[in-house]
Design a protein around this motif. Structure first.
Motif, PDB file in Angstrom:
ATOM      1  N   ARG B   5       0.809  -1.221   0.000  1.00 37.77           N
ATOM      2  CA  ARG B   5       0.000   0.000   0.000  1.00 37.77           C
ATOM      3  C   ARG B   5       0.843   1.274   0.000  1.00 37.77           C
ATOM      4  NH1 ARG B   5      -5.047  -1.321   0.769  1.00 37.77           N
ATOM      5  NH2 ARG B   5      -5.467  -3.377   1.645  1.00 37.77           N
ATOM      6  N   SER B   6       2.107   1.123   0.239  1.00 37.15           N
ATOM      7  CA  SER B   6       2.942   2.321   0.371  1.00 37.15           C
ATOM      8  C   SER B   6       3.664   2.657  -0.933  1.00 37.15           C
ATOM      9  CB  SER B   6       3.981   2.113   1.469  1.00 37.15           C
ATOM     10  OG  SER B   6       4.963   3.127   1.386  1.00 37.15           O
ATOM     11  N   GLU B  54      -5.468  -5.361  -5.499  1.00 37.63           N
ATOM     12  CA  GLU B  54      -5.978  -6.153  -4.377  1.00 37.63           C
ATOM     13  C   GLU B  54      -7.429  -6.542  -4.705  1.00 37.63           C
ATOM     14  OE1 GLU B  54      -6.680  -4.039  -0.707  1.00 37.63           O
ATOM     15  OE2 GLU B  54      -6.628  -2.107  -1.720  1.00 37.63           O
ATOM     16  N   SER B  70      -2.441  -1.853  -3.739  1.00 40.83           N
ATOM     17  CA  SER B  70      -3.639  -1.019  -3.569  1.00 40.83           C
ATOM     18  C   SER B  70      -3.887  -0.232  -4.854  1.00 40.83           C
ATOM     19  CB  SER B  70      -3.419  -0.042  -2.423  1.00 40.83           C
ATOM     20  OG  SER B  70      -2.377   0.853  -2.776  1.00 40.83           O
TER      21      SER B  70
END
Lengths: 244, 244
Positions: B5-6, B54, B70
């Motif tokens: 997600r980063s 995802e 994400s």
């Protein structure tokens, strides 16, 4: 020399509307913007007015109306990334039927770049008319026009009911050939015909069944690896093969 | 299932670098992003990793590493307008010389779309290798890759010093043909050769003089109206004519 500087100017507003297909159709006009295209439009007699950046001294030997505009106005009018020195307002020539002996027909070709490339090839190899179905991409979309490299100004191009057009040409003695992957003969088996129609289809579904049924024969392009080519490439090969 | 997600994640940062030619060349990797291309890359064994949104349950039967990300990360990675469900990380296969009997050579072709279309045609019509000069467009540019429609994964493609390549092929007995507008014979006068090289030139200046001087013959494409065709269309016609 008067320079148009207001974005609210009536002419500027009416030119801007030509970015929209609806208005192009209504006004029978479209905009173009590179020197080569403008020269081609001028030579064909379809250039109605030339719009110039203020301070531009070269009017491309155009003898019709000249309109000088500020950079801000030109930015509003332009269709490409860079700021053009000139833009042209062109008339759409109102033909509504096929002319000549060799005709290309597009059955719902969607991509303006494909359509423009097909017009360029059709013209280069001596075809006379280029007809598109109602649901095909716009002939006067900026990308279509640029992809034709000016061929648009020298060909009989029009939009029509493709089933009617084919029926009419068929009864006038034209040979009707459609591109297809099934029940087709290899292109190299075909010989040139004096009066002929070549039909190319939509990027996804190809030529519609009803049109295939009206064709004298179907053509496939012999390949050893891929199942299909891009429609503009297929049309270019066919136009070369059947060149005048 | 772990989801990245980063945007600061080390993998995400290294994938993003592949948007840049310099890093593609250094890492011998590139990104792709549509299902058709990913399947072609997988079939050719060049797909190294699959990046998935995802919640995407379909991993396209890929048995290598899967990375779920994400939406925000996918937005950062993607190259086209819409948000892809999958992206692929591909290996650049390290060939550095022509293989096979039928070879296309590009002398400084600048436009990635043209280059991709030419690779597609070369592959479709049975050519074996596709060599570009140092100053040609990048073979792994997103637009090039998309225009090949996957043909890139099945051909021997490489970049090299074009003068050396031609000299070497010439001494190996290949017929060398270059496209040109002057001192050239019409394409239809040529017959297929077992071992041959076709050279196409830059969009503006054509094939450089030094290469023309090394050719056994020059080819022009017979047209009755235009002086030149788009290089991708010229290549498509020639590849069809000399098809295997």
């Amino acid at each position: 020399m008067e320079v148009i500087r207001s974005l609210q100017n009536a002419r500027v507003k009416s030119w801007c509307k030509l970015h929209d297909k609806k208005y192009r159709d209504k006004e029978h006009r479209f905009l173009i913007e590179n020197e080569h295209l403008i020269m081609e439009a001028k030579d064909s007699g379809l250039l109605e007015a030339l719009i110039l950046l203020e301070n531009e001294s070269d009017h491309l030997n155009f003898e019709g109306p000249l309109f000088y505009v500020s950079e801000e106005v030109m930015k509003k009018l332009k269709m490409s990334q860079s700021l053009p020195k000139w833009m042209g307002v062109c008339r759409i020539s109102k033909t509504d039927r096929p002319l000549g002996n060799k005709i290309i027909l597009c059955d719902d070709v969607q991509d303006p770049g494909n359509l423009g490339t097909m017009i360029r090839s059709a013209y280069a190899f001596g075809f006379d008319s280029f007809i598109v179905s109602q649901a095909s991409a716009d002939l006067y979309n900026d990308k279509t026009v640029r992809s034709t490299q000016g061929a648009l100004f020298h060909m009989n191009v029009c939009r029509g009911d493709i089933m009617d057009v084919v029926a009419s040409l068929r009864s006038d003695g034209y040979k009707i050939y459609a591109t297809a992957l099934k029940n087709a003969k290899g292109l190299s088996e075909f010989k040139n015909e004096e009066k002929m129609v070549l039909i190319f289809g939509n990027e996804g579904r190809g030529v519609r069944e009803e049109l295939l049924a009206m064709a004298d024969a179907c053509i496939y392009i012999e390949m050893n690896r891929f199942e299909s080519l891009n429609v503009a490439m297929a049309a270019t090969i066919c136009c070369y093969w059947f060149r005048s």
